[in-house]
Scaffold this motif. Structure first.
Motif, mmCIF file in Angstrom:
data_model
loop_
_atom_site.group_PDB
_atom_site.id
_atom_site.type_symbol
_atom_site.label_atom_id
_atom_site.label_comp_id
_atom_site.label_asym_id
_atom_site.label_seq_id
_atom_site.Cartn_x
_atom_site.Cartn_y
_atom_site.Cartn_z
ATOM 1 N N THR A 24 0.835 -1.199 0.000
ATOM 2 C CA THR A 24 0.000 0.000 0.000
ATOM 3 C C THR A 24 0.865 1.243 0.000
ATOM 4 O O THR A 24 0.644 2.165 -0.770
ATOM 5 N N ASP B 74 3.285 4.572 -3.080
ATOM 6 C CA ASP B 74 2.844 5.968 -3.051
ATOM 7 C C ASP B 74 4.044 6.883 -3.225
ATOM 8 O O ASP B 74 4.239 7.823 -2.493
ATOM 9 N N GLU C 154 -3.872 -5.400 -6.316
ATOM 10 C CA GLU C 154 -3.538 -4.319 -5.381
ATOM 11 C C GLU C 154 -2.292 -3.560 -5.841
ATOM 12 O O GLU C 154 -2.197 -2.338 -5.673
ATOM 13 N N LEU D 240 -3.660 -1.252 -8.492
ATOM 14 C CA LEU D 240 -4.409 -0.126 -7.922
ATOM 15 C C LEU D 240 -3.472 0.958 -7.396
ATOM 16 O O LEU D 240 -3.832 2.132 -7.313
ATOM 17 N N ALA D 241 -2.247 0.569 -7.046
ATOM 18 C CA ALA D 241 -1.272 1.543 -6.533
ATOM 19 C C ALA D 241 -0.481 2.187 -7.670
ATOM 20 O O ALA D 241 0.361 3.039 -7.434
ATOM 21 N N GLY E 43 -4.380 -2.620 0.158
ATOM 22 C CA GLY E 43 -4.771 -1.486 -0.695
ATOM 23 C C GLY E 43 -6.063 -1.718 -1.441
ATOM 24 O O GLY E 43 -6.733 -0.780 -1.861
ATOM 25 N N HIS F 92 -9.284 -0.245 0.337
ATOM 26 C CA HIS F 92 -9.448 1.210 0.435
ATOM 27 C C HIS F 92 -9.145 1.924 -0.873
ATOM 28 O O HIS F 92 -9.391 3.119 -1.003
ATOM 29 N N ARG F 93 -8.674 1.203 -1.898
ATOM 30 C CA ARG F 93 -8.417 1.902 -3.160
ATOM 31 C C ARG F 93 -9.485 1.620 -4.216
ATOM 32 O O ARG F 93 -9.832 2.499 -5.007
ATOM 33 N N ARG G 177 -12.385 3.842 -4.697
ATOM 34 C CA ARG G 177 -12.023 5.218 -5.078
ATOM 35 C C ARG G 177 -11.722 5.316 -6.570
ATOM 36 O O ARG G 177 -11.634 6.405 -7.127
ATOM 37 N N GLN G 178 -11.539 4.131 -7.210
ATOM 38 C CA GLN G 178 -11.084 4.170 -8.606
ATOM 39 C C GLN G 178 -12.160 3.723 -9.600
ATOM 40 O O GLN G 178 -12.041 3.964 -10.796
#
Ligand SMILES: CCCCCCCCCCCCC/C=C/C(=O)SCCNC(=O)CCNC(=O)[C@H](O)C(C)(C)COP(=O)(O)OP(=O)(O)OC[C@H]1O[C@@H](n2cnc3c(N)ncnc32)[C@H](O)[C@@H]1OP(=O)(O)O
Length: 262
Positions: free
Chosen positions: A93, A97, A116, A119-120, A146, A149-150, A153-154
């Protein structure tokens, strides 16, 4: 640095990281994840590299997530799976970033931690035969690196919940339809397409690109006042940079800018 479970090449401002356990569908065990983390720290800290492409070896899998066979073996032997799991969950996660852009070139199935990782990433190009999903609930886990919580959002919330609660995979055209990926391409064009995205990004000021990514992340995760406050600091940093002088000057002189990233 030599690696056993990934490959890491740098060429012309672009780092290409390849998960290299094709015999295990590029599944991540602890050792592979720690090598990936090491390569990521090098990419993040190397001023001469501005973009990364993440892909998988072979034609079947981008990454099948955590290596369930290794986990089963280690659990059977009474291994400290809980202790092993804690850092990598957080690592996937957080490590990605980093302010530099990351392009995922999805060469096959991406399941669990594999999605995941995607997604990052910031831009995703997928082979036409790629599939992706978060099958954690089917193996007694949850998308704790991730995914939980991702994803919502996507892509649209209900579509995300449909994937998260069933563990079902979707194919590349469906992933593109719902906005989870940028492009679906014939398998043989995958890396060239990812490289073309990277080439377009490295024509821009690396400092502007990195500060843009930071600003987008802050706007997503901070309250609006804190995000704007950090934007003011970023703006001051850009206005004081060499690139801010070079960009307009190159435009006026009708030539390509010579970026320094400082
Ligand atoms: C969670 C504990 C952590 C422990 C320690 C630290 C780990 C560090 C890593 C960090 C991880 C971050 C958190 C991530 C968690 C997860 O990812 S949990 C979810 C794990 N993944 C899955 O549940 C996917 C399981 N696999 C499948 O659903 C399917 O195999 C597939 C990927 C959809 C592909 O299907 P298909 O094309 O039909 O191929 P198969 O025949 O099913 O598989 C081919 C062979 O590959 C083997 N394999 C597939 N997935 C994995 C896997 N995840 N681990 C190990 N091996 C896998 C499969 O067994 C087949 O092998 P053979 O039978 O020998 O041919």
């Amino acid at each position: 640095m030599s690696y056993q479970f990934i490959t890491y090449e740098k060429r012309d401002r672009v780092a290409v990281v390849t998960l290299n356990r094709p015999e295990s569908m590029n599944a991540l065990h602890l050792e592979a994840h720690l090598e990936l983390q090491e390569a990521w720290e090098d990419f993040r800290d190397d001023p001469d590299v501005w973009v990364a492409i993440l892909t998988g070896a072979g034609d079947r899998a981008f990454c099948a997530g955590n290596d369930l066979k290794v986990t089963a073996e280690r659990t059977a032997r009474g291994g400290d799976v809980q202790g092993e799991a804690r850092p990598p969950f957080g690592r996937i996660t957080r490590d990605f970033d980093c302010p530099k852009p990351i392009i995922a070139a999805v060469n096959g199935v991406a399941a669990g931690g594999g999605l995941e990782l995607i997604l990052a990433c910031d831009i995703v190009v997928a082979s036409e035969h790629a599939r992706m999903g978060l099958p954690e609930p089917k193996v007694g886990l949850f998308a704790g690196a991730g995914g939980a919580h991702r994803l919502a959002r996507q892509i649209p919330f209900k579509v995300a919940m449909g994937m998260l609660l069933t563990g079902d995979l979707i194919d590349a055209p469906e992933a593109h339809r719902i906005g989870l990926i940028n492009e679906v391409v014939p398998h043989e064009e995958l890396i060239a397409t990812a490289q073309a995205w990277a080439d377009r990004i490295i024509r821009c000021s690396p400092l502007s690109v990195q500060l843009t990514k930071e600003a987008v992340f802050d706007a997503q995760f901070l309250n609006i006042d804190d995000a704007f406050r950090k934007d003011n600091g970023r703006r001051d940093r850009l206005l004081a940079s060499h690139d801010f002088v070079e960009g307009p000057r190159a435009f006026a002189e009708k030539r390509q800018p010579e970026w320094t990233g400082r």
